[in-house]
Scaffold this motif. Structure first.
Motif, PDB file in Angstrom:
ATOM      1  N   VAL A   1       1.661 -21.019 -33.305  1.00 45.30           N
ATOM      2  CA  VAL A   1       2.128 -21.202 -31.921  1.00 45.30           C
ATOM      3  C   VAL A   1       1.945 -19.914 -31.121  1.00 45.30           C
ATOM      4  O   VAL A   1       1.385 -19.929 -30.017  1.00 45.30           O
ATOM      5  CB  VAL A   1       3.599 -21.667 -31.899  1.00 45.30           C
ATOM      6  N   VAL A   2       2.404 -18.793 -31.674  1.00 46.90           N
ATOM      7  CA  VAL A   2       2.273 -17.507 -30.977  1.00 46.90           C
ATOM      8  C   VAL A   2       0.797 -17.204 -30.713  1.00 46.90           C
ATOM      9  O   VAL A   2       0.412 -16.805 -29.607  1.00 46.90           O
ATOM     10  CB  VAL A   2       2.936 -16.368 -31.795  1.00 46.90           C
ATOM     11  N   ASN A   3      -0.034 -17.398 -31.726  1.00 48.02           N
ATOM     12  CA  ASN A   3      -1.457 -17.097 -31.586  1.00 48.02           C
ATOM     13  C   ASN A   3      -2.137 -18.034 -30.594  1.00 48.02           C
ATOM     14  O   ASN A   3      -2.938 -17.592 -29.765  1.00 48.02           O
ATOM     15  CB  ASN A   3      -2.142 -17.181 -32.954  1.00 48.02           C
ATOM     16  N   SER A   4      -1.818 -19.302 -30.655  1.00 46.05           N
ATOM     17  CA  SER A   4      -2.444 -20.272 -29.747  1.00 46.05           C
ATOM     18  C   SER A   4      -2.101 -19.975 -28.293  1.00 46.05           C
ATOM     19  O   SER A   4      -2.968 -20.055 -27.413  1.00 46.05           O
ATOM     20  CB  SER A   4      -2.009 -21.695 -30.110  1.00 46.05           C
ATOM     21  N   ARG A   5      -0.850 -19.646 -28.041  1.00 41.80           N
ATOM     22  CA  ARG A   5      -0.456 -19.296 -26.664  1.00 41.80           C
ATOM     23  C   ARG A   5      -1.217 -18.070 -26.181  1.00 41.80           C
ATOM     24  O   ARG A   5      -1.696 -18.033 -25.051  1.00 41.80           O
ATOM     25  CB  ARG A   5       1.051 -19.057 -26.594  1.00 41.80           C
ATOM     26  N   HIS A   6      -1.298 -17.080 -27.057  1.00 38.88           N
ATOM     27  CA  HIS A   6      -2.019 -15.853 -26.688  1.00 38.88           C
ATOM     28  C   HIS A   6      -3.496 -16.139 -26.410  1.00 38.88           C
ATOM     29  O   HIS A   6      -4.041 -15.691 -25.399  1.00 38.88           O
ATOM     30  CB  HIS A   6      -1.896 -14.797 -27.787  1.00 38.88           C
ATOM     31  N   MET A   7      -4.141 -16.884 -27.294  1.00 44.25           N
ATOM     32  CA  MET A   7      -5.571 -17.160 -27.112  1.00 44.25           C
ATOM     33  C   MET A   7      -5.817 -17.892 -25.803  1.00 44.25           C
ATOM     34  O   MET A   7      -6.768 -17.573 -25.083  1.00 44.25           O
ATOM     35  CB  MET A   7      -6.125 -17.962 -28.289  1.00 44.25           C
ATOM     36  N   GLY A   8      -4.975 -18.873 -25.488  1.00 43.13           N
ATOM     37  CA  GLY A   8      -5.147 -19.612 -24.244  1.00 43.13           C
ATOM     38  C   GLY A   8      -5.046 -18.709 -23.034  1.00 43.13           C
ATOM     39  O   GLY A   8      -5.874 -18.781 -22.114  1.00 43.13           O
ATOM     40  N   GLU A   9      -4.037 -17.848 -23.026  1.00 46.36           N
ATOM     41  CA  GLU A   9      -3.889 -16.903 -21.906  1.00 46.36           C
ATOM     42  C   GLU A   9      -5.087 -15.962 -21.831  1.00 46.36           C
ATOM     43  O   GLU A   9      -5.632 -15.721 -20.756  1.00 46.36           O
ATOM     44  CB  GLU A   9      -2.613 -16.076 -22.066  1.00 46.36           C
ATOM     45  N   GLU A  10      -5.473 -15.413 -22.975  1.00 42.85           N
ATOM     46  CA  GLU A  10      -6.581 -14.458 -22.998  1.00 42.85           C
ATOM     47  C   GLU A  10      -7.878 -15.101 -22.517  1.00 42.85           C
ATOM     48  O   GLU A  10      -8.657 -14.480 -21.785  1.00 42.85           O
ATOM     49  CB  GLU A  10      -6.744 -13.919 -24.415  1.00 42.85           C
ATOM     50  N   GLU A  11      -8.105 -16.336 -22.912  1.00 43.05           N
ATOM     51  CA  GLU A  11      -9.327 -17.028 -22.503  1.00 43.05           C
ATOM     52  C   GLU A  11      -9.333 -17.300 -21.004  1.00 43.05           C
ATOM     53  O   GLU A  11     -10.390 -17.229 -20.371  1.00 43.05           O
ATOM     54  CB  GLU A  11      -9.488 -18.313 -23.319  1.00 43.05           C
ATOM     55  N   ARG A  12      -8.169 -17.601 -20.415  1.00 44.32           N
ATOM     56  CA  ARG A  12      -8.085 -17.849 -18.968  1.00 44.32           C
ATOM     57  C   ARG A  12      -8.056 -16.566 -18.154  1.00 44.32           C
ATOM     58  O   ARG A  12      -8.479 -16.544 -17.002  1.00 44.32           O
ATOM     59  CB  ARG A  12      -6.805 -18.630 -18.625  1.00 44.32           C
ATOM     60  N   GLN A  13      -7.518 -15.516 -18.738  1.00 45.56           N
ATOM     61  CA  GLN A  13      -7.269 -14.288 -17.990  1.00 45.56           C
ATOM     62  C   GLN A  13      -8.281 -13.193 -18.341  1.00 45.56           C
ATOM     63  O   GLN A  13      -9.277 -13.026 -17.643  1.00 45.56           O
ATOM     64  CB  GLN A  13      -5.835 -13.809 -18.248  1.00 45.56           C
ATOM     65  N   GLY A  14      -8.018 -12.448 -19.395  1.00 44.37           N
ATOM     66  CA  GLY A  14      -8.827 -11.274 -19.721  1.00 44.37           C
ATOM     67  C   GLY A  14     -10.304 -11.548 -19.897  1.00 44.37           C
ATOM     68  O   GLY A  14     -11.151 -10.819 -19.366  1.00 44.37           O
ATOM     69  N   LEU A  15     -10.639 -12.604 -20.627  1.00 49.78           N
ATOM     70  CA  LEU A  15     -12.063 -12.889 -20.848  1.00 49.78           C
ATOM     71  C   LEU A  15     -12.747 -13.302 -19.555  1.00 49.78           C
ATOM     72  O   LEU A  15     -13.870 -12.863 -19.267  1.00 49.78           O
ATOM     73  CB  LEU A  15     -12.240 -13.959 -21.926  1.00 49.78           C
ATOM     74  N   THR A  16     -12.078 -14.125 -18.762  1.00 49.29           N
ATOM     75  CA  THR A  16     -12.629 -14.516 -17.459  1.00 49.29           C
ATOM     76  C   THR A  16     -12.801 -13.289 -16.579  1.00 49.29           C
ATOM     77  O   THR A  16     -13.863 -13.091 -15.965  1.00 49.29           O
ATOM     78  CB  THR A  16     -11.705 -15.534 -16.773  1.00 49.29           C
ATOM     79  N   ASP A  17     -11.772 -12.465 -16.506  1.00 45.14           N
ATOM     80  CA  ASP A  17     -11.804 -11.257 -15.696  1.00 45.14           C
ATOM     81  C   ASP A  17     -12.956 -10.349 -16.117  1.00 45.14           C
ATOM     82  O   ASP A  17     -13.710  -9.827 -15.278  1.00 45.14           O
ATOM     83  CB  ASP A  17     -10.466 -10.533 -15.866  1.00 45.14           C
ATOM     84  N   PHE A  18     -13.143 -10.179 -17.420  1.00 44.94           N
ATOM     85  CA  PHE A  18     -14.181  -9.286 -17.917  1.00 44.94           C
ATOM     86  C   PHE A  18     -15.574  -9.828 -17.622  1.00 44.94           C
ATOM     87  O   PHE A  18     -16.463  -9.073 -17.224  1.00 44.94           O
ATOM     88  CB  PHE A  18     -13.995  -9.048 -19.420  1.00 44.94           C
TER      89      PHE A  18
END
Length: 172
Positions: A113-130
């Motif tokens: 659960v912790v990892n899935s939430r993090h991955m979803g945020e990272e994919e929408r935020q940091g990876l998109t931003d980069f």
């Protein structure tokens, strides 16, 4: 090669390993332990690689994307570091239970659960931003360093939580 794609590939592998764990009979503790050992080491190495190679450049080049914390690159990075800390803590908590028991399965589920939430945020935020702001050549150079680090640490790294504010100050 692009660091954002390597991170996405790692996320897919993490999801695959969690799915494998869910399909192993709880009485097959040897198989559960072996897959969990691989997954827990992978989670630690992946987080450390991101913190060494991805987030420092994101702090310099990013602007904050989609639903980033407070709409800034500092917010999205600080949130990611907090997520990594929570993930490290959840991974360590699994060690408190005998492999295959209900408590162990529940603890592994919390990691998922912790990892899935993090991955979803990272994919929408940091990876998109980069992808929006980092030149392709820089993404390639970081991918080489990221891949080499993960390969050199295939058996794991010592998990160390970081203070988000100090991390941002040191790397921003």
């Amino acid at each position: 090669m692009d660091i954002t794609q390597l991170i996405l590939d790692d996320h897919a592998e993490q999801r695959r390993l969690f799915a494998i764990l869910e399909q192993i009979d709880p009485t097959d503790t040897d198989a559960l332990g072996a897959v969990w050992s691989r997954l827990s080491a992978f989670l630690d190495v992946h987080a450390e690689a991101e913190e060494r190679f991805f987030y420092p450049d994101l702090l310099k080049l990013g602007e904050g994307a989609n639903d980033a914390e407070d709409g800034t690159v500092e917010g999205e990075t600080g949130d990611a570091i907090e997520d990594h800390n929570a993930l490290r803590d959840a991974v360590r908590a699994v060690d408190n239970y005998p492999v295959g028991t209900g408590a162990w399965i529940e603890a592994v589920g919390k990691v998922n659960v912790v990892n899935s939430r993090h991955m979803g945020e990272e994919e929408r935020q940091g990876l998109t931003d980069f992808r929006r702001h980092a030149p392709v050549a820089r993404r390639h150079a970081l991918a080489v360093s990221f891949a080499a680090f993960e390969a050199a640490h295939i058996t794991g790294v010592k998990p160390v939580n970081k203070v988000p504010e100090a991390y941002i100050e040191a790397n921003g």
